[in-house]
Design a protein around this motif. Structure first.
Motif, PDB file in Angstrom:
ATOM      1  N   VAL A 136       0.837  -1.201   0.000  1.00 55.17           N
ATOM      2  CA  VAL A 136       0.000   0.000   0.000  1.00 55.17           C
ATOM      3  C   VAL A 136       0.871   1.251   0.000  1.00 55.17           C
ATOM      4  O   VAL A 136       0.648   2.186  -0.777  1.00 55.17           O
ATOM      5  N   ARG A 137       1.891   1.263   0.854  1.00 58.37           N
ATOM      6  CA  ARG A 137       2.785   2.427   0.891  1.00 58.37           C
ATOM      7  C   ARG A 137       3.507   2.584  -0.447  1.00 58.37           C
ATOM      8  O   ARG A 137       3.617   3.700  -0.981  1.00 58.37           O
ATOM      9  N   GLY A 138       3.990   1.482  -1.006  1.00 59.60           N
ATOM     10  CA  GLY A 138       4.700   1.558  -2.280  1.00 59.60           C
ATOM     11  C   GLY A 138       3.806   2.048  -3.404  1.00 59.60           C
ATOM     12  O   GLY A 138       4.234   2.848  -4.254  1.00 59.60           O
ATOM     13  N   ALA A 139       2.559   1.596  -3.414  1.00 57.43           N
ATOM     14  CA  ALA A 139       1.617   2.031  -4.448  1.00 57.43           C
ATOM     15  C   ALA A 139       1.325   3.515  -4.308  1.00 57.43           C
ATOM     16  O   ALA A 139       1.190   4.231  -5.309  1.00 57.43           O
ATOM     17  N   ALA A 140       1.211   4.000  -3.070  1.00 57.28           N
ATOM     18  CA  ALA A 140       0.957   5.421  -2.849  1.00 57.28           C
ATOM     19  C   ALA A 140       2.138   6.266  -3.331  1.00 57.28           C
ATOM     20  O   ALA A 140       1.951   7.289  -3.999  1.00 57.28           O
ATOM     21  N   VAL A 141       3.333   5.828  -3.000  1.00 57.42           N
ATOM     22  CA  VAL A 141       4.529   6.557  -3.434  1.00 57.42           C
ATOM     23  C   VAL A 141       4.601   6.590  -4.958  1.00 57.42           C
ATOM     24  O   VAL A 141       4.868   7.636  -5.568  1.00 57.42           O
ATOM     25  N   ALA A 142       4.342   5.441  -5.571  1.00 59.20           N
ATOM     26  CA  ALA A 142       4.407   5.365  -7.031  1.00 59.20           C
ATOM     27  C   ALA A 142       3.376   6.275  -7.691  1.00 59.20           C
ATOM     28  O   ALA A 142       3.603   6.808  -8.778  1.00 59.20           O
ATOM     29  N   ALA A 143       2.240   6.469  -7.012  1.00 61.91           N
ATOM     30  CA  ALA A 143       1.179   7.321  -7.560  1.00 61.91           C
ATOM     31  C   ALA A 143       1.356   8.782  -7.189  1.00 61.91           C
ATOM     32  O   ALA A 143       0.538   9.622  -7.575  1.00 61.91           O
ATOM     33  N   GLY A 144       2.413   9.102  -6.431  1.00 58.70           N
ATOM     34  CA  GLY A 144       2.629  10.474  -5.994  1.00 58.70           C
ATOM     35  C   GLY A 144       1.628  10.923  -4.953  1.00 58.70           C
ATOM     36  O   GLY A 144       1.330  12.115  -4.836  1.00 58.70           O
ATOM     37  N   LEU A 145       1.112   9.958  -4.171  1.00 50.40           N
ATOM     38  CA  LEU A 145       0.068  10.244  -3.187  1.00 50.40           C
ATOM     39  C   LEU A 145       0.627  10.111  -1.783  1.00 50.40           C
ATOM     40  O   LEU A 145       1.220   9.092  -1.430  1.00 50.40           O
ATOM     41  N   ASP A 146       0.446  11.148  -0.970  1.00 54.35           N
ATOM     42  CA  ASP A 146       0.808  11.055   0.441  1.00 54.35           C
ATOM     43  C   ASP A 146      -0.395  10.489   1.183  1.00 54.35           C
ATOM     44  O   ASP A 146      -1.497  11.042   1.106  1.00 54.35           O
ATOM     45  N   LEU A 147      -0.199   9.414   1.887  1.00 54.66           N
ATOM     46  CA  LEU A 147      -1.288   8.692   2.528  1.00 54.66           C
ATOM     47  C   LEU A 147      -0.902   8.396   3.967  1.00 54.66           C
ATOM     48  O   LEU A 147       0.166   7.854   4.232  1.00 54.66           O
ATOM     49  N   VAL A 148      -1.754   8.756   4.919  1.00 55.66           N
ATOM     50  CA  VAL A 148      -1.498   8.502   6.335  1.00 55.66           C
ATOM     51  C   VAL A 148      -2.135   7.161   6.689  1.00 55.66           C
ATOM     52  O   VAL A 148      -3.355   7.021   6.720  1.00 55.66           O
ATOM     53  N   ILE A 149      -1.279   6.164   6.966  1.00 56.72           N
ATOM     54  CA  ILE A 149      -1.738   4.795   7.199  1.00 56.72           C
ATOM     55  C   ILE A 149      -1.782   4.513   8.696  1.00 56.72           C
ATOM     56  O   ILE A 149      -0.771   4.625   9.394  1.00 56.72           O
ATOM     57  N   ASN A 150      -2.950   4.138   9.172  1.00 58.00           N
ATOM     58  CA  ASN A 150      -3.158   3.756  10.562  1.00 58.00           C
ATOM     59  C   ASN A 150      -3.300   2.234  10.592  1.00 58.00           C
ATOM     60  O   ASN A 150      -4.301   1.688  10.121  1.00 58.00           O
ATOM     61  N   ALA A 151      -2.288   1.552  11.092  1.00 63.03           N
ATOM     62  CA  ALA A 151      -2.255   0.088  11.054  1.00 63.03           C
ATOM     63  C   ALA A 151      -2.883  -0.483  12.321  1.00 63.03           C
ATOM     64  O   ALA A 151      -2.313  -0.363  13.409  1.00 63.03           O
ATOM     65  N   ARG A 152      -4.054  -1.086  12.161  1.00 68.95           N
ATOM     66  CA  ARG A 152      -4.742  -1.665  13.311  1.00 68.95           C
ATOM     67  C   ARG A 152      -4.226  -3.075  13.564  1.00 68.95           C
ATOM     68  O   ARG A 152      -4.060  -3.861  12.627  1.00 68.95           O
ATOM     69  N   THR A 153      -3.979  -3.378  14.841  1.00 65.74           N
ATOM     70  CA  THR A 153      -3.555  -4.721  15.208  1.00 65.74           C
ATOM     71  C   THR A 153      -4.540  -5.282  16.218  1.00 65.74           C
ATOM     72  O   THR A 153      -4.912  -4.612  17.183  1.00 65.74           O
TER      73      THR A 153
END
Length: 254
Positions: A136-153
């Motif tokens: 998900v992070r790699g896809a966002a970077v590739a798309a030029g999108l800054d995305l704040v990811i909240n990882a639920r455990t």
């Protein structure tokens, strides 16, 4: 939203995650509730998958069509000027590239991703979740999108092992998720002050705690423990609709 506007809003949202001075992000369920949250002065709006699903007539757990969930998120993001983050369960089985593309189209700048299967409650293998988050992070970077990811455990939520094992798993998974590109860790299912304090001390990034039945601590108490983000899940929507059913409707017949 263009890339520059997305980046500015995402960076502003990320900066709100301050340990000891937590972001308080009430969970809305439609455009009207999002506007009310913004008018009340909150700096961000979160969605709740359970609340949105209920309003769409579906059960929680990725039962609602992904198109409907994304359409609701888009309506909320259009309705407010503050950042919107989407509870996206475990991604509705979308590959990372499609997930990022479709989320970006809503105008939201953040999302929650959980590490248990919404349909079965089974915890996903750590390595599998790490790869998913990295994707998900790699896809966002590739798309030029800054995305704040909240990882639920979900070790606490699913009661996997003893309380000590749940704590250890939450810490290990949380730190690995941060390494994979997450911005914040969301160990859902514990409200014990001592446990929250241990999580905050051992996880190398901001920690999100849900306030409600499982965690009745006040905002001041959560801040004193070093929490960086406080959300409410579906509790606000359930409270409103309970009032509607128990008091507002019977009152019409009086």
């Amino acid at each position: 939203m263009n890339a520059e506007a997305n980046g500015n809003k995402a960076e502003a949202f990320r900066a709100l995650h301050v340990p000891g001075r937590p972001l308080v992000a009430p969970n809305g369920w439609d455009a009207a509730s999002a506007k009310i949250i913004e008018r009340a002065g909150f700096p961000a709006v979160a969605t709740s998958s359970a609340a949105v699903s209920a309003c769409l007539g579906w059960e929680d757990g990725e039962a609602a069509p992904v198109e409907a969930m994304l359409a609701t998120a888009a309506g909320m993001a259009r309705a407010v000027s503050v950042p919107v983050t989407v509870d996206f369960e475990r991604g509705y089985r979308l590959p990372p590239e499609e997930l990022v593309e479709r989320l970006a189209a809503t105008g939201a700048v953040g999302l929650n991703i959980e590490d248990s299967d919404p349909a079965t409650g089974v915890i996903v293998e750590t390595s599998e979740q790490v790869e998913f988050l990295r994707g998900v992070r790699g896809a966002a970077v590739a798309a030029g999108l800054d995305l704040v990811i909240n990882a639920r455990t979900d070790a606490f939520l699913r009661r996997v092992g003893t309380p000590a094992e749940q704590l250890a798993a939450s810490v290990e998974r949380g730190n690995r998720y941060l390494d994979a590109g997450a911005d914040c860790v969301y160990p859902l299912g514990t409200g014990e002050p001592a446990t929250i304090e241990k999580l905050v001390q051992a996880i190398d990034g901001p920690v999100n705690v849900a306030r409600g039945v499982q965690s009745p601590l006040t905002l001041a108490e959560l801040a004193s423990l070093g929490v960086a983000r406080v959300t409410f899940g579906p509790s606000l929507q359930r409270h409103v609709y309970s009032w509607f059913e128990a008091e507002a409707l019977p009152g019409l017949l009086a």
